[in-house]
Enzyme design. Sequence first.
Site, PDB file in Angstrom:
ATOM      1  N   GLU A  75       0.815  -1.208   0.000  1.00  0.00           N
ATOM      2  CA  GLU A  75       0.000   0.000   0.000  1.00  0.00           C
ATOM      3  C   GLU A  75       0.853   1.265   0.000  1.00  0.00           C
ATOM      4  O   GLU A  75       0.453   2.293  -0.572  1.00  0.00           O
ATOM      5  CB  GLU A  75      -0.960  -0.023   1.190  1.00  0.00           C
ATOM      6  CG  GLU A  75      -2.049  -1.073   1.003  1.00  0.00           C
ATOM      7  CD  GLU A  75      -2.912  -1.267   2.233  1.00  0.00           C
ATOM      8  OE1 GLU A  75      -4.138  -1.290   2.089  1.00  0.00           O
ATOM      9  OE2 GLU A  75      -2.342  -1.387   3.341  1.00  0.00           O
ATOM     10  N   GLU A  95      -4.297  -9.513   3.562  1.00  0.00           N
ATOM     11  CA  GLU A  95      -5.077  -9.179   4.755  1.00  0.00           C
ATOM     12  C   GLU A  95      -6.285 -10.084   4.957  1.00  0.00           C
ATOM     13  O   GLU A  95      -6.715 -10.308   6.093  1.00  0.00           O
ATOM     14  CB  GLU A  95      -5.531  -7.711   4.688  1.00  0.00           C
ATOM     15  CG  GLU A  95      -4.427  -6.693   4.870  1.00  0.00           C
ATOM     16  CD  GLU A  95      -3.740  -6.300   3.574  1.00  0.00           C
ATOM     17  OE1 GLU A  95      -3.014  -5.302   3.562  1.00  0.00           O
ATOM     18  OE2 GLU A  95      -3.930  -7.012   2.560  1.00  0.00           O
TER      19      GLU A  95
END
Length: 232
Positions: A75, A95
């Site tokens: 990210e 995730e």
Amino acid sequence: MVDRRSRPGERRRGHRGQRFIAHWSLQFIIDRQNALGADGNRIPPPGQRIFEAISDTPMISIAANNGQAWGGGAELSWACDLRIAGESATYGQPEVGLGIIPGAGGTTRLARLIGPTKCLEMIVDGRPIAATEALQLGAINKVVPDSDLRDAAVAWAAHIAQWPAWSLEACKRSFYDGQDLPLGAARRNESQIFFDVSGRDDSLALMAEVQARYDQGLDSFDAIGLPRPDTV
């Protein structure tokens, strides 16, 4: 941004211990969920603010990944403007395997980079992808040999940094504004930014200098100062 703990030229044993940046501490996330702010609400992790600051700066940012960029590392890459990787680098949004979702750009910035189909695949599949696949998808811009990563990233940054700062900032602003606007509005915004920046005294002076070089018979490579294809 290159992980200082592992230089691109070093021989590595797979990706164990070699990360672009370490992902968020899971205990930190747990503690934040259990903590309350002065207003009685849960305190969000600081990652979003950090990545927004990187994305919002007028400077052009380049993420140089020489290892494992998963979760927050991926990210951070998506928050930067440009991305270059060594051949052995990987990217991933695992995730889902933790019972959560990417929370700092993995479902948003990544979707804008590679499109909704592949973004959804990455975030629900959970498995990382190699740098070469990330390049094919459009998630990153360049892949170079691991030993060349640092030099290639610095050379690329130096090339970009030679252009006027106000022009780079305007390019970045028009690009990102346009992604959030309908096409017609984006075009009007682009035209307005072009009008504003082309009217600057320094822009007018620079265009006059380049025009003078054209008048002297120089081609566009030499008039503008662009490297020729055989030297890129």
